[in-house]
Design a protein around this motif. Structure first.
Motif, short mmCIF file in Angstrom:
data_model
loop_
_atom_site.label_atom_id
_atom_site.label_comp_id
_atom_site.label_asym_id
_atom_site.label_seq_id
_atom_site.Cartn_x
_atom_site.Cartn_y
_atom_site.Cartn_z
N CYS A 1 -1.53 5.17 -4.63
CA CYS A 1 -2.52 4.12 -4.40
C CYS A 1 -3.34 3.96 -5.68
O CYS A 1 -3.28 4.81 -6.57
CB CYS A 1 -3.40 4.46 -3.20
N PHE B 1 -0.87 15.07 3.58
CA PHE B 1 -1.76 14.01 4.07
C PHE B 1 -1.17 13.42 5.36
O PHE B 1 0.05 13.20 5.44
CB PHE B 1 -1.90 12.93 2.99
N TYR C 1 -6.75 3.17 -5.65
CA TYR C 1 -8.20 3.12 -5.39
C TYR C 1 -8.91 4.45 -5.63
O TYR C 1 -10.10 4.55 -5.42
CB TYR C 1 -8.49 2.60 -3.97
N LYS C 2 -8.16 5.47 -6.04
CA LYS C 2 -8.82 6.76 -6.31
C LYS C 2 -9.18 6.81 -7.79
O LYS C 2 -10.09 6.14 -8.24
CB LYS C 2 -7.92 7.90 -5.87
N SER D 1 0.87 -1.18 0.00
CA SER D 1 0.00 0.00 0.00
C SER D 1 0.89 1.22 0.00
O SER D 1 2.10 1.12 0.22
CB SER D 1 -0.85 0.03 1.26
N LEU D 2 0.27 2.36 -0.21
CA LEU D 2 1.05 3.59 -0.40
C LEU D 2 1.96 3.94 0.80
O LEU D 2 3.15 4.17 0.63
CB LEU D 2 0.08 4.74 -0.73
N SER D 3 1.38 3.98 2.00
CA SER D 3 2.20 4.42 3.15
C SER D 3 3.37 3.45 3.38
O SER D 3 4.48 3.87 3.68
CB SER D 3 1.36 4.48 4.43
N ALA E 1 -0.81 9.82 -4.98
CA ALA E 1 -2.15 9.26 -4.69
C ALA E 1 -3.24 9.98 -5.49
O ALA E 1 -4.13 9.34 -6.05
CB ALA E 1 -2.44 9.38 -3.20
N HIS E 2 -3.16 11.31 -5.53
CA HIS E 2 -4.22 12.09 -6.19
C HIS E 2 -3.85 12.50 -7.62
O HIS E 2 -4.60 13.23 -8.26
CB HIS E 2 -4.56 13.32 -5.34
N SER F 1 -0.74 10.58 6.70
CA SER F 1 0.18 9.44 6.62
C SER F 1 1.58 9.88 6.18
O SER F 1 2.58 9.37 6.69
CB SER F 1 -0.37 8.40 5.64
N ASP F 2 1.65 10.83 5.26
CA ASP F 2 2.96 11.32 4.79
C ASP F 2 3.72 12.00 5.92
O ASP F 2 4.94 11.90 6.03
CB ASP F 2 2.78 12.29 3.61
N TYR G 1 -3.93 16.66 -1.69
CA TYR G 1 -5.25 16.05 -1.44
C TYR G 1 -6.29 17.05 -0.97
O TYR G 1 -7.48 16.90 -1.25
CB TYR G 1 -5.12 14.91 -0.41
N ASP H 1 4.45 11.62 -3.74
CA ASP H 1 3.25 10.85 -3.39
C ASP H 1 2.21 11.21 -4.46
O ASP H 1 1.72 12.34 -4.52
CB ASP H 1 2.78 11.26 -1.99
C1 LIG Z 1 -2.12 11.80 -0.42
C2 LIG Z 1 -2.26 10.49 0.29
N1 LIG Z 1 -1.16 9.90 0.79
C3 LIG Z 1 -1.24 8.72 1.44
C4 LIG Z 1 -2.44 8.09 1.63
C5 LIG Z 1 -2.47 6.80 2.39
O1 LIG Z 1 -2.76 5.71 1.59
P1 LIG Z 1 -2.68 4.19 2.11
O2 LIG Z 1 -3.71 4.03 3.19
O3 LIG Z 1 -3.06 3.40 0.91
O4 LIG Z 1 -1.34 3.93 2.60
C6 LIG Z 1 -3.61 8.65 1.11
C7 LIG Z 1 -4.91 7.99 1.26
O5 LIG Z 1 -5.95 8.46 0.88
C8 LIG Z 1 -3.51 9.89 0.42
O6 LIG Z 1 -4.58 10.51 -0.07
#
Ligand SMILES: Cc1ncc(COP(=O)(O)O)c(C=O)c1O
Length: 451
Positions: free
Chosen positions: A266, A158, A268-269, A129-131, A245-246, A160-161, A218, A243
């Motif tokens: 990721c 975000f 799933y978006k 997964s991304l994180s 993701a978006h 997690s980052d 995001y 990153d």
């Molecule tokens: C910009 C960004 N970074 C990281 C994540 C974390 O993703 P994951 O739960 O797949 O690790 C997300 C999740 O929506 C995100 O939008």
């Protein structure tokens, strides 16, 4: 919005035409892609059904949340069934047999994944997964020294980052309070200019080890100038990672040509592979081609090892070519199947460049409506207006009324959008499955919800 207005002129359309949205849909040569997706129905998502909506429970909702979780493609549903059948039929033999042998399930999609981010096939792979990937990539590329140890992220990154970078700093004995540089917009501003980012990079110069920014932010929907920022980061002597993701599947990317060091996203978006589905990774061939295990000390796992060595403990670890060599575990076949089916939908649509061309007009139309057809003055767009600085998403700052209240009202009238606390509503018309009529109808329902 300029691009949208030019498009109207070019097609001799009247901006005041009551049926403009339908006419725009008729011109849209990607409108047929909508039927490739499963849409939720009002009756399944509303928390209450009022008299007005009682006969609309079977109606498909207006889904504007592809920036958070993309819709389920019908091909995903179909292909997961094929995977389950193969597993049922062949069990462990499925690694080598069946429609899509498990052993090479992820290698099969490398070129399709590469086309999403503008990379060579060997520069990408799908894993974890991304994180988790950000941790793996930073463990490989964040090699702080006494003098060069800082990590740069954007302010409001975000969560997690933030956690990933803070914990990486701590693991190496550094202090996130002083050593994590968060680039902050000016007072009363929400977005950053490229110059502000460059100035921060230059200010910290040779103390920066890694720059890790979002391709598309995001919260604000801002698409950063990846090429310029990467170049300046390199001039400072830093490793530059993103990153995405978006950004993946949303905007056109050229990670190889932009000389990005590493990235992860990721799926799933905008890539519609399903909640928590397997993530993508990019590592520039410039890095992997000169990689030396003895000096670089890669985080190793059996799937990073060449297939011919993978099951032979007596043989040394010989990294798989390119990004595949950063894998540790065997990939989830269910996840990768879903991703493959989603990438096929992208291919069927003509790829990101085609989708992006529609996206500019579609989001331009949404912006036009927000600027010209909103009754309330309590909504402010915080996403850049320049299409080169955004993708599909527009973030709306709401005053006076609670954003969650509006979201709730919209949900019960058949619109799904999302809220980022405390006061921002995000809407993202995804060019794969959203129409101009969706945007038009959304504005009518937003006006109602704001009353
Ligand atoms: C910009 C960004 N970074 C990281 C994540 C974390 O993703 P994951 O739960 O797949 O690790 C997300 C999740 O929506 C995100 O939008």
């Amino acid at each position: 919005m300029e691009n949208f207005l030019n498009y109207i002129k070019q097609h001799d359309l009247d901006i005041n035409d009551e049926t403009l949205a339908e006419k725009l849909d008729a011109l849209d040569d990607l409108s047929h892609m909508r039927k490739e997706f499963n849409f939720p129905q009002l009756g399944d998502i509303a928390t209450e059904i009022n008299d007005e909506n009682r006969d609309k429970v079977d109606q498909e909702v207006i889904y504007l949340t592809g920036n958070s979780l993309g819709l389920q493609g019908k091909a995903v549903e179909r292909e997961l069934k094929v995977y389950l059948d193969d597993w049922k039929k062949y069990a462990v033999e499925g690694h080598m047999k069946g429609t899509h042998p498990f052993i090479s399930i992820d290698e099969e999609i490398q070129s399709r994944l590469a086309s999403i981010v503008g990379a060579k096939p060997s520069e990408v792979c799908s894993m974890n997964s991304l994180s988790v990937n950000l941790h793996i990539l930073l463990s490989n590329f964040y090699k702080p020294t006494k003098d060069r140890y800082k990590i740069v992220i954007e302010y409001g990154a975000f969560p997690s980052d933030l956690y990933v970078t803070e914990s990486q700093l701590r693991n190496h004995g550094f202090n996130p309070e002083t050593d994590l540089i968060k680039i902050k917009p000016k007072e009363n501003e929400y977005t950053l200019t490229t110059q502000e980012i460059i100035d921060t990079l230059k200010e910290h110069g040779d103390s920066i080890a890694v720059v890790l920014l979002s391709g598309v932010q995001y919260f604000t929907g801002q698409f950063f100038d990846i090429k310029t920022i990467t170049k300046v980061g390199h001039e400072c002597g830093a490793i530059v990672g993103w990153d995405l993701a978006h950004a993946a599947g949303n905007v056109q990317l050229q990670l190889h040509d932009w000389d990005v060091d590493f990235a992860s996203w990721c799926s799933y978006k905008y890539l519609n592979s399903g909640p928590g589905c397997i993530a993508g990774v990019f590592v520039h061939s410039r890095i992997t081609e000169t990689f030396d295990l003895a000096t670089d000390n890669r985080l190793m796992g059996w799937f990073g090892n060449k297939l011919s060595h993978r099951f032979h403990k007596e043989k040394p670890f010989v990294a798989e070519t390119g990004a595949l060599g950063f894998r540790c575990s065997n990939p989830s076949v269910a996840d990768t199947t879903a991703l493959r089916a989603s990438l096929d939908i992208f291919e069927k649509a003509g790829g990101v460049s085609k989708l992006s061309a529609k996206s500019v007009i579609l989001t331009g139309y949404l912006e036009y409506l927000l600027r010209n057809k909103l009754a309330s003055t309590n909504i402010q767009m915080i996403t850049p207006t320049d299409p080169s600085q955004r993708g599909a998403q527009i973030s709306l700052l709401v005053r006076e009324i609670k954003a969650n209240e509006i979201k709730h009202k919209l949900l019960n009238s058949g619109v799904i959008c999302d809220v980022r606390e405390p006061d921002v509503i995000r809407v993202a018309p995804a060019p794969l499955y959203n129409s101009f009529t969706d945007c038009h109808r959304f504005i009518q329902l937003l006006n109602k919800a704001m009353m």
